[in-house]
Motif scaffolding. Structure first.
Motif, PDB file in Angstrom:
ATOM      1  N   PRO A 261      12.958  14.936  12.634  1.00  0.00           N
ATOM      2  CA  PRO A 261      11.800  14.116  12.271  1.00  0.00           C
ATOM      3  C   PRO A 261      11.685  12.853  13.130  1.00  0.00           C
ATOM      4  O   PRO A 261      12.623  12.060  13.226  1.00  0.00           O
ATOM      5  N   GLY A 262      10.549  12.709  13.782  1.00  0.00           N
ATOM      6  CA  GLY A 262      10.308  11.534  14.613  1.00  0.00           C
ATOM      7  C   GLY A 262      11.085  11.502  15.906  1.00  0.00           C
ATOM      8  O   GLY A 262      11.299  10.434  16.488  1.00  0.00           O
ATOM      9  N   ILE A 285       6.278  14.310  12.497  1.00  0.00           N
ATOM     10  CA  ILE A 285       5.932  13.271  11.527  1.00  0.00           C
ATOM     11  C   ILE A 285       5.224  13.993  10.392  1.00  0.00           C
ATOM     12  O   ILE A 285       4.135  14.550  10.572  1.00  0.00           O
ATOM     13  N   THR A 287       5.360  12.983   6.668  1.00  0.00           N
ATOM     14  CA  THR A 287       5.059  12.311   5.403  1.00  0.00           C
ATOM     15  C   THR A 287       4.365  10.981   5.654  1.00  0.00           C
ATOM     16  O   THR A 287       4.507  10.363   6.716  1.00  0.00           O
ATOM     17  N   GLN A 290       7.003   8.212   6.206  1.00  0.00           N
ATOM     18  CA  GLN A 290       7.514   8.201   7.584  1.00  0.00           C
ATOM     19  C   GLN A 290       6.499   7.566   8.530  1.00  0.00           C
ATOM     20  O   GLN A 290       6.854   6.730   9.373  1.00  0.00           O
ATOM     21  N   GLU A 293       6.353   3.776   8.002  1.00  0.00           N
ATOM     22  CA  GLU A 293       7.508   3.071   8.591  1.00  0.00           C
ATOM     23  C   GLU A 293       7.296   2.830  10.071  1.00  0.00           C
ATOM     24  O   GLU A 293       7.597   1.738  10.586  1.00  0.00           O
ATOM     25  N   ILE A 294       6.805   3.829  10.781  1.00  0.00           N
ATOM     26  CA  ILE A 294       6.567   3.701  12.225  1.00  0.00           C
ATOM     27  C   ILE A 294       5.574   2.579  12.501  1.00  0.00           C
ATOM     28  O   ILE A 294       5.792   1.742  13.392  1.00  0.00           O
TER      29      ILE A 294
END
Length: 338
Positions: A261-262, A285, A287, A290, A293-294
């Motif tokens: 993820p990411g 990516i 959710t 997530q 947060e980025i």
């Protein structure tokens, strides 16, 4: 307000949120004509109904010989403009901005009798050896990008993205793994960048709107471009007035990639902060948490969603629920939205 659902402006385009439908090939054209089908209209418009801020069409070939397959979308002919324009109007009707990715497959064109590359090196044994472009061929393709950008403007698109990633033609010029030329389009990174530079210049001339560039920011090969090389390219793109760099990775040569993820966000973040240019994050990516947060940590400016939007056209609603944000429903769906 959450950052994911806050507006952002690039030139004369304001997105209602930071969610972008990542360009993904659908390989659904019929008769090899590059024209939209009923599937394309349903596919893209449903994501606009689902409240995606920017719906970007898949890699769309700027010349017929630049298709990955015969089922690719095309923008190499004026006949493509009318149906593309109708689709843009539908996307706008549901509140999304409309983008299109301009592309040329180069040596990764699978169905052409002849395909083209900066150097006559095949991708792997399943692909034919490409024909090395001469200067007149290079200029022809640069002008094809310009013509495609003009058609995109005529169709009413809000932005265009130049596809310089995933091992396709522009990426082939950028990478020392695939560009073995000794003329002004090969050698050092300044010369390897020249092809993309001239494409950016002609696209920006023909399209008076936001222009993004997608790059593969990691080539997963020690002999390929380094992060410092990509920072150089990003600085040049910023100087040319590019609005955002869409940071993907891989595809230039066969490679085993450790995905998680990411997994592409770290280089996206490095380019954004080192060069001072907006970036888009993409790559597993899945959710809203997530994505938030980025954005909250200023690691990127847009979130490009691919596979999750294939699974669910209403991913934006799921993300909003995770973040406690009340996303406005299409009036037809209010009863099921809460």
């Amino acid at each position: 307000m959450t950052k994911l659902f806050s507006p952002i402006t690039f030139k004369n385009m304001t997105l209602k949120n930071r969610i972008v439908m990542s360009p993904m090939c659908m390989y659904s054209c019929e008769n090899g004509d590059g024209k939209l089908t009923p599937f394309h209209r349903t596919h893209y418009v449903s994501r606009a109904v689902g409240q995606v801020g920017l719906v970007m069409l898949e890699a769309t070939a700027v010349e017929k010989a630049g298709r990955i397959t015969a089922k690719d979308l095309g923008i190499w002919d004026d006949e493509h403009v009318a149906s593309l324009g109708d689709l843009v109007k539908e996307l706008h009707h549901y509140g999304s901005k409309a983008g299109i990715q301009l592309a040329h497959a180069g040596r990764k064109a699978e169905d052409e009798d002849v395909n083209y590359a900066p150097s006559p090196l095949r991708f792997n044994e399943k692909y034919q050896e490409p024909s090395e472009l001469d200067i007149s061929g290079i200029k022809r393709i640069i002008h094809a990008f310009g013509d495609a950008a003009k058609r995109a403007a005529d169709a009413g698109f809000d932005m265009v993205e130049i596809h310089a990633a995933h091992g396709y033609l522009i990426n082939q010029f950028l990478s020392p793994l695939t560009n073995k030329r000794t003329d002004e389009y090969g050698g050092g990174k300044e010369n390897r960048f020249r092809f993309l530079k001239e494409i950016v210049e002609i696209v920006s001339k023909e399209f008076n709107g936001a222009v993004f560039v997608r790059i593969s920011s990691d080539e997963y090969n020690d002999a390929g471009n380094t992060l410092e090389d990509f920072l150089f390219y990003a600085r040049q793109l910023k100087a040319l007035g590019i609005d955002l760099i869409d940071c993907s990775s891989g595809g230039i040569v066969p490679a085993k990639i450790n995905t998680y993820p990411g997994y592409q966000v770290k280089r996206c973040e490095a380019i954004k902060h080192t060069v001072g240019i907006p970036t888009g994050a993409v790559g597993l990516i899945t959710t809203g948490i997530q994505a938030e947060e980025i954005l909250q940590n200023d690691r990127a400016d847009l979130i490009f969603i691919g596979r999750s939007l294939l699974r669910n056209p209403y991913w934006a609603k799921i993300a909003a629920d995770e973040l406690g944000y009340e996303l406005e429903a299409p009036k037809q769906y209010v009863r099921g939205w809460r």
